[in-house]
Design a protein around this motif. Structure first.
Motif, PDB file in Angstrom:
ATOM      1  N   GLY A  36       0.779  -1.233   0.000  1.00 49.28           N
ATOM      2  CA  GLY A  36       0.000   0.000   0.000  1.00 49.28           C
ATOM      3  C   GLY A  36       0.807   1.276   0.000  1.00 49.28           C
ATOM      4  N   ARG A  37       2.100   1.161  -0.339  1.00 48.97           N
ATOM      5  CA  ARG A  37       2.963   2.337  -0.365  1.00 48.97           C
ATOM      6  C   ARG A  37       3.712   2.415  -1.693  1.00 48.97           C
ATOM      7  N   LEU A  38       3.885   3.637  -2.196  1.00 52.83           N
ATOM      8  CA  LEU A  38       4.701   3.881  -3.373  1.00 52.83           C
ATOM      9  C   LEU A  38       6.034   4.447  -2.895  1.00 52.83           C
ATOM     10  N   TYR A  39       7.123   3.752  -3.236  1.00 50.31           N
ATOM     11  CA  TYR A  39       8.451   4.126  -2.758  1.00 50.31           C
ATOM     12  C   TYR A  39       9.241   4.872  -3.827  1.00 50.31           C
ATOM     13  N   GLY A  40      10.087   5.789  -3.373  1.00 49.84           N
ATOM     14  CA  GLY A  40      11.011   6.450  -4.287  1.00 49.84           C
ATOM     15  C   GLY A  40      11.310   7.873  -3.882  1.00 49.84           C
ATOM     16  N   ARG A  41      12.449   8.373  -4.378  1.00 50.00           N
ATOM     17  CA  ARG A  41      12.816   9.750  -4.086  1.00 50.00           C
ATOM     18  C   ARG A  41      11.778  10.692  -4.706  1.00 50.00           C
ATOM     19  N   GLY A  42      11.236  11.554  -3.864  1.00 46.67           N
ATOM     20  CA  GLY A  42      10.222  12.493  -4.298  1.00 46.67           C
ATOM     21  C   GLY A  42       8.803  12.005  -4.102  1.00 46.67           C
ATOM     22  N   ALA A  43       8.626  10.764  -3.662  1.00 44.21           N
ATOM     23  CA  ALA A  43       7.265  10.255  -3.468  1.00 44.21           C
ATOM     24  C   ALA A  43       6.518  11.108  -2.449  1.00 44.21           C
ATOM     25  N   SER A  44       7.188  11.432  -1.354  1.00 41.89           N
ATOM     26  CA  SER A  44       6.570  12.268  -0.325  1.00 41.89           C
ATOM     27  C   SER A  44       6.790  13.749  -0.603  1.00 41.89           C
ATOM     28  N   ASP A  45       7.955  14.084  -1.116  1.00 41.63           N
ATOM     29  CA  ASP A  45       8.349  15.485  -1.285  1.00 41.63           C
ATOM     30  C   ASP A  45       8.757  15.757  -2.731  1.00 41.63           C
ATOM     31  N   MET A  46       7.807  16.089  -3.649  1.00 40.99           N
ATOM     32  CA  MET A  46       6.376  16.049  -3.417  1.00 40.99           C
ATOM     33  C   MET A  46       5.639  15.720  -4.711  1.00 40.99           C
ATOM     34  N   LYS A  47       6.157  14.674  -5.382  1.00 43.74           N
ATOM     35  CA  LYS A  47       5.612  14.307  -6.687  1.00 43.74           C
ATOM     36  C   LYS A  47       4.204  13.733  -6.598  1.00 43.74           C
ATOM     37  N   CYS A  48       3.925  13.007  -5.520  1.00 42.91           N
ATOM     38  CA  CYS A  48       2.576  12.454  -5.374  1.00 42.91           C
ATOM     39  C   CYS A  48       1.556  13.570  -5.147  1.00 42.91           C
ATOM     40  N   ALA A  49       1.947  14.618  -4.446  1.00 46.37           N
ATOM     41  CA  ALA A  49       1.038  15.756  -4.266  1.00 46.37           C
ATOM     42  C   ALA A  49       0.740  16.416  -5.601  1.00 46.37           C
ATOM     43  N   LEU A  50       1.755  16.571  -6.450  1.00 50.24           N
ATOM     44  CA  LEU A  50       1.547  17.146  -7.773  1.00 50.24           C
ATOM     45  C   LEU A  50       0.565  16.303  -8.582  1.00 50.24           C
ATOM     46  N   ALA A  51       0.750  14.987  -8.537  1.00 50.20           N
ATOM     47  CA  ALA A  51      -0.160  14.097  -9.260  1.00 50.20           C
ATOM     48  C   ALA A  51      -1.578  14.214  -8.719  1.00 50.20           C
ATOM     49  N   ALA A  52      -1.708  14.319  -7.396  1.00 46.28           N
ATOM     50  CA  ALA A  52      -3.034  14.442  -6.782  1.00 46.28           C
ATOM     51  C   ALA A  52      -3.701  15.751  -7.194  1.00 46.28           C
ATOM     52  N   MET A  53      -2.927  16.817  -7.316  1.00 48.91           N
ATOM     53  CA  MET A  53      -3.489  18.086  -7.776  1.00 48.91           C
ATOM     54  C   MET A  53      -4.011  17.963  -9.203  1.00 48.91           C
ATOM     55  N   VAL A  54      -3.170  17.452 -10.089  1.00 49.44           N
ATOM     56  CA  VAL A  54      -3.535  17.377 -11.511  1.00 49.44           C
ATOM     57  C   VAL A  54      -4.738  16.466 -11.712  1.00 49.44           C
ATOM     58  N   TYR A  55      -4.691  15.265 -11.136  1.00 53.91           N
ATOM     59  CA  TYR A  55      -5.777  14.306 -11.353  1.00 53.91           C
ATOM     60  C   TYR A  55      -7.011  14.641 -10.515  1.00 53.91           C
ATOM     61  N   GLY A  56      -6.794  15.148  -9.305  1.00 56.17           N
ATOM     62  CA  GLY A  56      -7.937  15.482  -8.456  1.00 56.17           C
ATOM     63  C   GLY A  56      -8.734  16.653  -8.977  1.00 56.17           C
ATOM     64  N   LEU A  57      -8.050  17.625  -9.578  1.00 62.42           N
ATOM     65  CA  LEU A  57      -8.726  18.822 -10.076  1.00 62.42           C
ATOM     66  C   LEU A  57      -9.216  18.670 -11.510  1.00 62.42           C
ATOM     67  N   ALA A  58      -8.671  17.711 -12.262  1.00 65.89           N
ATOM     68  CA  ALA A  58      -9.029  17.548 -13.671  1.00 65.89           C
ATOM     69  C   ALA A  58     -10.528  17.381 -13.913  1.00 65.89           C
ATOM     70  N   PRO A  59     -11.291  16.650 -13.057  1.00 66.45           N
ATOM     71  CA  PRO A  59     -12.731  16.532 -13.319  1.00 66.45           C
ATOM     72  C   PRO A  59     -13.463  17.868 -13.384  1.00 66.45           C
ATOM     73  N   LEU A  60     -12.899  18.915 -12.774  1.00 69.97           N
ATOM     74  CA  LEU A  60     -13.548  20.233 -12.818  1.00 69.97           C
ATOM     75  C   LEU A  60     -13.594  20.793 -14.241  1.00 69.97           C
ATOM     76  N   ALA A  61     -12.695  20.304 -15.115  1.00 68.69           N
ATOM     77  CA  ALA A  61     -12.649  20.816 -16.486  1.00 68.69           C
ATOM     78  C   ALA A  61     -13.947  20.541 -17.238  1.00 68.69           C
ATOM     79  N   LYS A  62     -14.668  19.487 -16.855  1.00 63.86           N
ATOM     80  CA  LYS A  62     -15.920  19.142 -17.532  1.00 63.86           C
ATOM     81  C   LYS A  62     -17.115  19.920 -16.967  1.00 63.86           C
ATOM     82  N   TYR A  63     -16.895  20.617 -15.863  1.00 65.42           N
ATOM     83  CA  TYR A  63     -17.997  21.338 -15.202  1.00 65.42           C
ATOM     84  C   TYR A  63     -17.617  22.784 -14.929  1.00 65.42           C
ATOM     85  N   LYS A  64     -16.734  23.346 -15.764  1.00 66.26           N
ATOM     86  CA  LYS A  64     -16.217  24.680 -15.461  1.00 66.26           C
ATOM     87  C   LYS A  64     -17.283  25.772 -15.545  1.00 66.26           C
ATOM     88  N   ASP A  65     -18.387  25.480 -16.230  1.00 65.38           N
ATOM     89  CA  ASP A  65     -19.462  26.465 -16.276  1.00 65.38           C
ATOM     90  C   ASP A  65     -20.120  26.643 -14.909  1.00 65.38           C
TER      91      ASP A  65
END
Length: 404
Positions: free
Chosen positions: A104-133
């Protein structure tokens, strides 16, 4: 995030499997400070594929993607693309650039600081593109460069270009909400002696001995304290003599570096003044004693070839708990099923620019533990990653009054 707790995204869930695979790709792409180009390309491509309205890369190499809603504020989510180096690879139990997933863990340099956060931002916010109105405002995601050496310097360029009304820093917070942080100053103290042959030291003046006296006095200097942020730490981090190595030479110069953790309202002058008083006191006792105290100025070359320079003085900031950004983020996260603690970061972040210099209301929210950065076997728990993606969407929907 508590075991078994699931956040409910207010708009639409993201593709969690694709997000996890994207995290692995980011981790596999080494991106030491000044080498973020590969991650920048991946980030820009993902934003474009996921429907962001505008994706661009600036001269410094920062990647900026925007989802444009209706009239309203701009909400900027920021994460840095660079990582510290792996200097102790032999101690890792996994390849730091393989993006291994186990238990249940993803290992690697930058996993915590902070590549996973970047991925969560991009993918978590992407659904808003279909409802921007239905969005009363716009969402911007920035992947910034060189944060590990210059907190906030690259974000300053993003802020100038985007002009956000609010900023969310994605540094690790274990999905709690951060409303402040201590700042950081790197202070150089230099003593000046007189060179001589070490077989005849009496004709010289040893700059290291001078530094020993000065450092002893400096470390006894009182530092301020804040009930919320804590103590304004002053810590000696290195000492280097000149010449070095100095075989048979009495060193004529010595430079020490101090790390000073800053509190709200402290300025360069107020921080340096007590140290300069220490110099003046020693000079009063010894007319030949000479020393200088200054905030370090440094230069960073970006992967694009662009040069950024500035002083290593990164202000502290605190946002009141009653501020509309804190209240709105809390409202969104609670509606989504999370009840985060409201607290502070123990380390310095890009928020030193957005809040500390630009005065833009800023909060922190991110996946992973604060003490999980820069460590051997760095990892990100996958449930923290998915929780962050839903949390970022919840914050955006609340602040931008989605479908109100």
């Amino acid at each position: 995030m508590k075991e078994g707790l699931v956040l409910r995204p207010p708009v639409a869930p993201c593709d969690e499997s694709a997000m996890i695979r994207f995290c692995q790709r980011l981790v596999r792409q080494r991106s030491y400070t000044g080498e973020e180009g590969g991650v920048a390309k991946l980030l820009a491509a993902a934003m474009t594929e996921l429907g962001f309205d505008d994706v661009r890369t600036d001269a410094a190499g920062n990647v900026i993607g925007e989802i444009r809603g209706g009239p309203g504020p701009k909400l900027l989510f920021d994460g840095h693309m660079d990582t510290v180096e792996v200097s102790d690879r032999e101690k890792w139990s996994v390849d730091p650039f393989a993006g291994v997933i186990k238990d249940g863990r993803l290992y690697g340099r930058g996993a915590s600081d902070m590549k996973c956060a970047l991925a969560a931002m991009v993918y978590g916010l992407a659904p808003l593109a279909k409802y921007k109105d239905k969005l009363k405002g716009s969402v911007v995601v920035s992947g910034t460069v060189c944060e590990e050496t210059f907190e906030g310097l690259a974000l300053g360029r993003v802020v100038e270009a985007v002009r956000p009304d609010y900023v969310v820093i994605g540094e690790a917070s274990a999905l709690s909400l951060k409303r402040g942080q201590r700042g950081r100053a790197e202070i150089a103290v230099t003593t000046f002696g007189k060179a001589a042959h070490s077989s005849n030291p009496a004709v010289g003046k040893n700059a290291v001995y001078m530094m020993m006296k000065l450092a002893e006095r400096i470390v006894r200097t009182a530092v301020p304290r804040d009930d919320f942020l804590g103590e304004g730490i002053l810590e000696l981090t290195d000492i280097v003599s000149v010449p070095y190595p100095g075989a048979s030479v009495v060193p004529h110069q010595c430079r020490a570096t101090f790390d000073r953790r800053l509190l709200v309202g402290e300025t360069e002058e107020s921080v340096l003044a007590p140290l300069r008083r220490c110099v003046a006191e020693l000079a009063a006792d010894d007319g030949a004693f000479r020393a200088e105290v200054e905030v370090v100025t440094a230069e960073q070359v970006c992967y694009t070839g662009e040069k950024m320079a500035g002083k290593r003085f990164f202000p502290a900031w605190v946002l009141p708990e009653t501020d509309c950004l804190v209240a709105g983020a809390l409202r969104g996260l609670r509606q989504g099923g999370l009840d985060p603690e409201v607290t502070k970061y123990s380390f310095c972040t890009n928020g030193s620019y957005s809040a500390g210099i630009a005065g833009i209301p800023t909060i922190g929210f991110g996946p992973g533990r604060e003490d999980g950065a820069h460590v051997v076997d760095e990892y990100m728990e996958l449930n923290q990653l998915t929780g962050a993606a839903a949390g970022y969407q919840a914050i955006a929907a609340s602040i931008l009054k989605f479908d109100e």
